[in-house]
Every structure is written in structure tokens, then in C-alpha cells.
Design an enzyme around this catalytic site. Structure first.
Site, PDB file in Angstrom:
ATOM      1  N   SER A  59      24.940  -6.391 -53.576  1.00 20.70           N
ATOM      2  CA  SER A  59      25.399  -5.636 -54.746  1.00 20.70           C
ATOM      3  C   SER A  59      26.599  -6.324 -55.379  1.00 20.70           C
ATOM      4  O   SER A  59      27.399  -6.967 -54.688  1.00 20.70           O
ATOM      5  CB  SER A  59      25.795  -4.245 -54.255  1.00 20.70           C
ATOM      6  OG  SER A  59      26.504  -3.549 -55.245  1.00 20.70           O
ATOM      7  N   TYR A  69      30.697   1.517 -48.263  1.00 22.45           N
ATOM      8  CA  TYR A  69      29.411   0.979 -48.734  1.00 22.45           C
ATOM      9  C   TYR A  69      29.557  -0.513 -49.064  1.00 22.45           C
ATOM     10  O   TYR A  69      28.772  -1.357 -48.613  1.00 22.45           O
ATOM     11  CB  TYR A  69      28.915   1.755 -49.957  1.00 22.45           C
ATOM     12  CG  TYR A  69      27.719   1.105 -50.618  1.00 22.45           C
ATOM     13  CD1 TYR A  69      26.457   1.174 -50.044  1.00 22.45           C
ATOM     14  CD2 TYR A  69      27.867   0.376 -51.808  1.00 22.45           C
ATOM     15  CE1 TYR A  69      25.366   0.554 -50.641  1.00 22.45           C
ATOM     16  CE2 TYR A  69      26.781  -0.244 -52.407  1.00 22.45           C
ATOM     17  CZ  TYR A  69      25.531  -0.160 -51.823  1.00 22.45           C
ATOM     18  OH  TYR A  69      24.457  -0.784 -52.404  1.00 22.45           O
ATOM     19  N   LYS A 125      27.887  -4.186 -47.393  1.00 22.23           N
ATOM     20  CA  LYS A 125      27.187  -5.267 -48.091  1.00 22.23           C
ATOM     21  C   LYS A 125      27.875  -6.610 -47.822  1.00 22.23           C
ATOM     22  O   LYS A 125      27.215  -7.636 -47.636  1.00 22.23           O
ATOM     23  CB  LYS A 125      27.107  -4.972 -49.602  1.00 22.23           C
ATOM     24  CG  LYS A 125      26.194  -3.796 -49.940  1.00 22.23           C
ATOM     25  CD  LYS A 125      24.741  -4.037 -49.536  1.00 22.23           C
ATOM     26  CE  LYS A 125      23.853  -2.829 -49.763  1.00 22.23           C
ATOM     27  NZ  LYS A 125      22.490  -2.982 -49.232  1.00 22.23           N
TER      28      LYS A 125
END
Ligand code: NAD
Ligand code: WQD
Length: 339
Positions: free
Chosen positions: A126, A150, A154
Site C-alpha cells: 500500500s 496497518y 505492510k
């Protein structure tokens, strides 16, 4: 013989569109999904689009046993790994779940793949790995900056893959950093699940256009952007799906690992998005300017030249296509059907 690909999270938003792009490109695709965040009727709708039966295995990527069974029953040439939790706010409240699914799931999958001799993986990363970047459009060389759990998952996920491919030349990984996926499949049979109150802008606007939510809150109009609202690089989900086909082609043909942004290279503000959706839906879209959302990034726009050079990837769809396909999907029977 057609190359066989396992899609973890293949019943989700991006996974389902990628399924269709891969089938169209001639791949033999198997979906592995826990349905934690996917509707049960997605496989039927995929079959409706392709006119072919869909192979779906229900299971959790954290289960080594389930994965060993999958790899024991069939051989795979590569895996595209979408299965993850993706809500930024929830990751702050439930960090352990995010580390468990997004990192535990990744390492469990990699071990199962390694044991089965399948060593090609495309990974859903992302733009959020850039945090608040110093440079926009942002190149792949920008440093990692975690803004929330989050984003941390990643970054570490990418680092796991970089370490693995460095340690073992048999492994190759395509790390794809998505900017802001938007829109739906041209069939209007597949799209982003419209049921929960959305956190993201496009599905929220769509619900206001439908009349199911009253008005859009525009999170701040005092950013250093042309109209003061946040700017993002929205990419049509069908373009994004095609990026995965190109990444897989590269991994399978040349065995070359790569890290690329998938975006258009162009940014649009919140107010521009509202205007574009208004045109596509022909509905009134009331909005109120509110405070900035904590932790928000002013501008995310991809430097898109590396994807063009390495994968031959350029986007084809416009902002109008994103809005009109989203509107066609959310007003379709498929979007209304209950599980
Ligand atoms: P999604 O929630 O629609 O899809 C994820 C899929 O994974 C769902 O079908 C869900 O049921 C499945 N899943 C979740 N946990 C699982 C588990 N433990 N085992 C097996 N399956 C499981 O999300 P999406 O938007 O399609 O995102 C796909 C990937 O792309 C994710 O890795 C996400 O982090 C990443 N990503 C998404 C965006 C975005 O804005 N949508 C942007 C950048 C990156
Ligand atoms: C876009 C713009 C908001 C909602 C998130 C994740 C990111 C990635 C994609 C997975 C911003 C504004 C939004 C609303 C608004 N996901 N906005 N009113 O923040 O770029 O990214 O989704 O990897 O990790 O953080 O997307 O759609 O939430 O916001 O004004 O009701 O719309 O402030 O400028 P974002 P978004």
C-alpha cells in the site's frame, strides 16, 4: 498448459477483480478465502462473468494445515496474496489481530509455499508504507514511515519478502503498492461491498448518492493543496487488477522480483471526487467541511514511471470510469442481493 495461480483473499474487492483479469489472461485460478470480509455470493457472480465454474477453497491463511492441504491437492506456479485486514482505524484498536492476520498469515503462507516448492508471490502492499512522504509524486525509493499498525504490517510484510528473496535465489516476489483503488467491474456484478458504513471516500460518496447516508463529511479544507482538501491518486480497480497480471507475467517469465507503485500519477481532491460522482450519478451530493481526520495524509500521488518501465503498466481508465462503474455497481441487483 495454463499456469495455475492461488489467490488468497480472492473473494474480496481487489481479489475478485484480479480473478477476472487473470482468467481473461488465460491463467487457471483457485481462490482461497475465509470469507471474513467477503460475501458468499461472490464466486457465483464471478462464474456469471466468466461463464466458467469457479474453484473456491474456504480457509484461513493462518492455518498451516489448511494451506498444506491446498498445496498437497494441486500444484501452483504462483500465489497472489490479498488476504489481510485493511481498516486503518480498526488496526489502532486491535493491533494484535492485524499483526496476526497480516504478518502471521504471510509467514505461514510463505512457509507452506516453500515446502511445496512454489516460490513466486505477488504481495498487496500500500501507499501507506510512505507515511507522510517528503516528495510527491512519491517514488518507490521514498523511505518507510509507519503511521499506524496497518501500515506497519505492510512495511514488515515487504521486509519479510525482501529478506526471503535475498536469502534464497529460488524465491521471487512482486511487491505492489496500491494507491487508492476505486470503481467496479464493467459487468456491474462485482464491486466493493456496500453494506457497512464505509471509511473510505468513494464508497461513502456512493452511499450518499444512493440516499442511504445523509451527507459527506469532507475532512479538512485547509491542506496545502489547490482547493485545500486531501488529494489522492485514485486508480480504477480493473487497471489495478491488470497490474497483477503483468506482475505475475514478469515473475513467471523472468523470475525478477520488483517493488512498484500502482497508481495513475495524477491526484484528485475530495471536492473533485464529489463533483465527478455527482456527474456520474446525476444525484445531489450534500457535504459539510469538518475537522481534519487524525493521522490523514495531505497528498498521496504515485510516481508511476517504474511500473511502466518494469511491468509495462499504464492505466487506461479515467476518473469518470471509476465513478460511473461504481454507480452502475451500487445501483445493480447484485449489490443489493443478501448473502
Ligand atoms: P477485502 O477485505 O475486500 O479483501 C480481503 C479478502 O481477504 C476478503 O475476501 C477476506 O474475506 C479475506 N481474508 C481476510 N482475512 C483472511 C484470512 N485470515 N484468511 C483468508 N482470507 C482472509 O480487501 P481489498 O480492498 O480487496 O484488499 C486486498 C489487499 O489489498 C489487502 O491486503 C489490503 O491490505 C491491500 N490494499 C487494499 C487497499 C484498498 O484501499 N482497498 C489499498 C492498498 C492495499
Ligand atoms: C481519501 C481522501 C480523506 C472519507 C486509506 C488507507 C490506506 C489505503 C486506502 C489500504 C482523504 C478524505 C475520506 C470521508 C473525506 N488502504 N475523506 N471524507 O486515507 O487515502 O487511505 O485507504 O491500504 O492505507 O489509509 O483513503 O478513501 O479514506 O480518503 O473527506 O468520509 O478522502 O481525508 O483525503 P486514504 P480514504
Amino acid at each position: 498448459m495454463a499456469k495455475r495461480i492461488l489467490l488468497t483473499g480472492g473473494a474480496g474487492y481487489i481479489g475478485s477483480h484480479t480473478y477476472l483479469a487473470l482468467v481473461e489472461a488465460g491463467y487457471d485460478v483457485v481462490i482461497f478465502d475465509s470469507f471474513a470480509n467477503a460475501r458468499r455470493d461472490v464466486p457465483d457472480r464471478l462464474a456469471q462473468v466468466t461463464g466458467k465454474p469457479v474453484t473456491v477453497i474456504e480457509g484461513d491463511v493462518r492455518s498451516r494445515q489448511a494451506l498444506d492441504q491446498v498445496f498437497g491437492d494441486r500444484s501452483f506456479d504462483a500465489v497472489v496474496h490479498f488476504a489481510a485486514l485493511k481498516a486503518v482505524g480498526e488496526s489502532v484498536e486491535r493491533p494484535l489481530d492485524y499483526f496476526d492476520v497480516n504478518l502471521g498469515g504471510l509467514t505461514t503462507l510463505l512457509k507452506a509455499m516453500d515446502a511445496a516448492g512454489c516460490r513466486r508471490l505477488v504481495f498487496s502492499s500500500s501507499a501507506c508504507v510512505y507515511g507522510i512522504p517528503d516528495e510527491t509524486p512519491t517514488p518507490e525509493t521514498a523511505e518507510y514511515r509507519a503511521m499506524n499498525p496497518y501500515g506497519q504490517t505492510k512495511i514488515v510484510g515487504e521486509q519479510v519478502l525482501t529478506a526471503l528473496t535475498a536469502a534464497n535465489p529460488d524465491w521471487a516476489a512482486g511487491i505492489l503498492r496500491y494507491f487508492n483503488p476505486a470503481g467496479a467491474h464493467r459487468s456491474a456484478l462485482i464491486g466493493e461491498d456496500p453494506r457497512d458504513i464505509p471509511n473510505n471516500l468513494m464508497p461513502y460518496i456512493a452511499r450518499v448518492a444512493l440516499g442511504e447516508l445523509d451527507r459527506i463529511s469532507v475532512f479538512g479544507d485547509d491542506y496545502d493543496t489547490p482547493d485545500g482538501t486531501g488529494v489522492r491518486d485514485y486508480i480504477h480497480v480493473e487497471d489495478l487488477a491488470r497490474g497483477h497480471v503483468l506482475s505475475l507475467d514478469r515473475l513467471l517469465d523472468a523470475g525478477d522480483s520488483h517493488v512498484v507503485n500502482l497508481g495513475t500519477g495524477r491526484g484528485h481532491s475530495v471536492l473533485e471526487m464529489i463533483e465527478a460522482y455527482k456527474r456520474a450519478s446525476n444525484r445531489d451530493l450534500p457535504y459539510t467541511i469538518t475537522d481534519r481526520r487524525p493521522g490523514d495524509v495531505p497528498v498521496y500521488v504515485a510516481r508511476a514511471d517504474k511500473a511502466a518501465q518494469v511491468l509495462g503498466f499504464t492505466t487506461e481508465k479515467t476518473l469518470e470510469d471509476m465513478c460511473s462503474s461504481s454507480w452502475a455497481w451500487i445501483t445493480s441487483d447484485a449489490a443489493r442481493r443478501e448473502d
